[in-house]
Scaffold this active site. Structure first.
Site, short mmCIF file in Angstrom:
data_model
loop_
_atom_site.label_atom_id
_atom_site.label_comp_id
_atom_site.label_asym_id
_atom_site.label_seq_id
_atom_site.Cartn_x
_atom_site.Cartn_y
_atom_site.Cartn_z
N SER A 13 45.97 35.82 35.93
CA SER A 13 45.34 36.51 37.40
C SER A 13 45.01 37.26 36.53
O SER A 13 45.64 38.53 35.92
CB SER A 13 46.40 36.25 38.29
OG SER A 13 46.01 37.44 39.49
N HIS A 14 44.03 38.27 37.45
CA HIS A 14 44.47 40.08 37.58
C HIS A 14 45.72 41.23 37.55
O HIS A 14 45.40 41.74 37.41
CB HIS A 14 42.55 39.94 38.48
CG HIS A 14 41.51 40.02 38.42
ND1 HIS A 14 41.67 38.96 38.11
CD2 HIS A 14 40.67 40.51 38.00
CE1 HIS A 14 40.14 38.24 38.04
NE2 HIS A 14 39.64 39.90 38.07
N SER A 15 45.88 40.17 38.41
CA SER A 15 47.47 40.42 38.81
C SER A 15 48.67 40.08 38.75
O SER A 15 48.67 39.02 38.15
CB SER A 15 47.70 41.07 40.51
OG SER A 15 49.16 40.58 40.51
N GLY A 41 47.17 41.65 33.96
CA GLY A 41 46.81 42.56 34.47
C GLY A 41 46.53 43.52 33.03
O GLY A 41 46.48 43.11 31.59
N GLY A 48 43.87 43.50 35.68
CA GLY A 48 42.38 43.16 34.99
C GLY A 48 43.27 41.45 34.20
O GLY A 48 43.98 40.94 33.91
#
Lengths: 134, 106
Positions: A13-15, A41, A48
């Site tokens: 995930s981005h997080s 991240g 990211g």
């Protein structure tokens, strides 16, 4: 069953919080925390995705039964595809599942913990798309 | 040999032409963790196991999300219905999981 006999799962995930939280839930329902990892991240804690982090994660869970990557959206999907394009074959069979993030992770984790093969684990994850909540 | 499923005569392991059925009154809500245990339990057997709650919502016990989707709560009766070679053991395994379901500790 040897240590790496079940299918490995990587959630991206981005997080980091989102990925690690989803991995926690999936591991608890599946009962097999060692074969699932959530990543997300940047190294300095921002939102990211990172191909290097994905490679490291696949290395961590990959075994003879193969690995399933479940991306959430956007660049997670692109990073997962980039993995397949650039790293394919180096860590055994790796499949990107087209599945809802949390539900797919839970279904895949249970299937993997039950000893299902790579295709069955992918099917379990992708079958999560059709589960209604209302 | 009768083609009729033999329910009342008592289930026999290794037969494929019988329906094995058992009911469990839930001692706790059927939340995510026991649903996972149900699906993992069934996966070990050569059997098709379907669940319903109070006579509705027939779902495949191999689908953890479908089992969660039953929304079964404490006090409801889950009927476990199995067919296949290992139906007796599969239904017993699911019944054991459901009967041992624990309330969520918060």
């Amino acid at each position: 069953m040897s240590e790496n006999a079940s299918v490995g799962l990587v959630l991206i995930s981005h997080s980091r919080a989102l990925a690690e939280g989803a991995a926690d839930v999936a591991a608890q329902v599946g009962g097999d925390a060692g074969r699932i990892v959530g990543i997300g991240g940047t190294e300095d804690g921002r939102l990211g995705t990172s191909l290097d982090a994905l490679v490291t994660a696949v290395e961590k869970v990959a075994g003879e039964a193969g690995t399933v990557i479940i991306p959430d959206l956007g660049s997670s999907v692109l990073t997962a595809r980039a993995y397949l394009a650039e790293d394919a074959g180096r860590h055994g069979a790796v499949v990107v599942a087209d599945a809802p993030f949390v539900e797919g992770a839970v279904a895949a984790a249970v299937a993997a913990a039950a000893g299902a093969g790579l295709d069955e684990v992918v099917a379990a994850a992708e079958g999560a798309r059709d589960v209604r909540k209302t | 040999m009768s083609a009729r499923p033999d329910v009342t005569g008592g289930p026999v392991a290794g037969r494929t032409d019988q329906v094995v059925e058992q009911c469990v009154v839930l001692p706790a809500d059927l939340h995510a963790r026991p649903a996972g245990q149900v699906t993992r339990a069934v996966s070990a057997y050569d059997a098709v196991v379907l669940l319903d709650v109070d006579g509705r919502d027939l779902v495949d016990a191999r689908s953890v999300l479908a089992v969660m989707g039953l929304g079964a709560v404490t006090g409801q009766t889950v009927t476990i219905r199995g067919t296949g070679l290992d139906a007796v053991a599969a239904v017993a395994a699911v019944a054991a999981v459901l009967a041992a379901a624990q309330p969520l500790v918060t």
